[in-house]
Scaffold this active site. Sequence first.
Site, mmCIF file in Angstrom:
data_model
loop_
_atom_site.group_PDB
_atom_site.id
_atom_site.type_symbol
_atom_site.label_atom_id
_atom_site.label_comp_id
_atom_site.label_asym_id
_atom_site.label_seq_id
_atom_site.Cartn_x
_atom_site.Cartn_y
_atom_site.Cartn_z
ATOM 1 N N HIS A 55 0.840 -1.203 0.000
ATOM 2 C CA HIS A 55 0.000 0.000 0.000
ATOM 3 C C HIS A 55 0.872 1.249 0.000
ATOM 4 C CE1 HIS A 55 -4.077 1.679 1.558
ATOM 5 N NE2 HIS A 55 -3.394 2.639 0.957
ATOM 6 N N ARG A 59 1.935 8.749 -6.406
ATOM 7 C CA ARG A 59 1.383 10.003 -6.938
ATOM 8 C C ARG A 59 1.589 10.242 -8.429
ATOM 9 N NH1 ARG A 59 -1.982 10.094 -2.894
ATOM 10 N NH2 ARG A 59 -1.241 11.088 -0.970
ATOM 11 N N HIS A 176 -10.984 -0.119 0.833
ATOM 12 C CA HIS A 176 -10.893 1.003 1.770
ATOM 13 C C HIS A 176 -12.236 1.070 2.486
ATOM 14 C CE1 HIS A 176 -9.823 5.361 2.741
ATOM 15 N NE2 HIS A 176 -11.100 5.294 3.040
ATOM 16 N N ASN A 280 -6.378 9.171 7.011
ATOM 17 C CA ASN A 280 -7.566 8.387 6.673
ATOM 18 C C ASN A 280 -7.175 6.912 6.574
ATOM 19 O OD1 ASN A 280 -9.730 7.127 5.443
ATOM 20 N ND2 ASN A 280 -9.977 8.639 3.821
ATOM 21 N N ASP A 307 0.804 2.604 3.762
ATOM 22 C CA ASP A 307 -0.095 3.662 3.301
ATOM 23 C C ASP A 307 0.676 4.981 3.172
ATOM 24 O OD1 ASP A 307 -2.317 5.008 2.407
ATOM 25 O OD2 ASP A 307 -3.388 4.977 4.322
#
Length: 432
Positions: A55, A59, A176, A280, A307
């Site tokens: 994960h 970008r 998610h 998040n 993440d």
Amino acid sequence: MIIKNVRILGGEPVDLRIADGRIAEIGTGLGAGPGGGETVEGGGAIALPGLVDLHTHLREPGREDAETVQTGTRSAARGGYTAVHAMANTSPVADTAGVVEQVWRLGREFGHCDVQPVGAVTVGLEGRQLAELGAMADSAARVRVFSDDGKCVSDAVLMRRALEYVKAFDGVVAQHAQEPRLTEGAQMNEGVVSGRLGLTGWPAVAEEAVIARDCLLAAHVGSRLHVCHVSTAGSVEIIRWAKSKGWNITAEVTPHHLLLTDDLVEESPVGAYNPIYKVNPPLRTHADVQALRAALADGTIDVVATDHAPHPVEDKETEWPAAAMGMIGLETALSVVQEAMVETGLLDWAGVAERMSLTPARIGRLSGHGRPLEPGAPANITLYDPSARTEVDPSAYASKSRNTPYEGMTLPGRVVATFLRGTPTVLEGKLV
């Protein structure tokens, strides 16, 4: 190449002979042999199979101001990673064979670690129509993990169809888990701290309800489900129950959810409302952290995934409601796991290797990674010094972004070297 004086999974000191990208021999007193070659002194470091992240947000394409494949893989190598899974929420979204192949080829070009693209589940991450799952699976990138991460596949029918579709090529849907109606305007964990600060709360049930639904759907269609960034004690119990049924469910936890709590939003070193802690899913309570640690130790949670979510300065150093959600984590992950799991006695180094290399490679179907360090295995190796103590200085990071929650903290351990198929990408803690 000979790598001298290393301890595989913390065992007795040995030497490794590397040839043709593989481990050729393990023993003591090994010499370079008739062909000569380089010798690397391990200094008693722990040798782990190269880490694999399920994960990572790189970008690129679209947000090269935050990170690129080049800078992200350099950051990964410094953290001991030899492979990362690049999430699909780029611009354009990685929802076609063309985009995932672009990301895959960029990873091959820069070579600091292998980049395995994750394909979007739905077109544009919009949750309305399935993306080109089969085309991405058949592409040069050979995508096997699909996720709308950043958004939840909240439509139960669409989620069922995705789970059915990926069965044809042994894929997995990584969810998610966030019920959007329960988290509208949410800013942090719903609880005592959010009440005191006057921030809209993000209830644990918003995660847990989706996980429960998707476990049932995966069991119904006989497919593989992976749960991203588990953050609550209730989620742990649901996953434990689903696994007890023999269902094909796996789950991940992030380093920051193993160490940090929502108290930091109120009591950070620079005062309340520090957006560095806005993430998040949100940071949860101390009780949640303890449940996540126990679940990782007993195997209910299968892997640690970073993440890694880089953002430019202007997106984080702003008022809390406007700040982007996310933290970077590739270069600190192993240190945080050492602090949260090894130094607390919950995991040994074999357990760390299982959860940060072997199992994530298996879930992502990366055959060349996540192999035990033994003769014949690919020489994807991380050398780690657990005795080091380092103050976190984000200005020294290889990542383009600086949004780490650990700045100024002293964390244990240091990645000494990383080898990708026998080629060093990091030596003496520095990029090669």
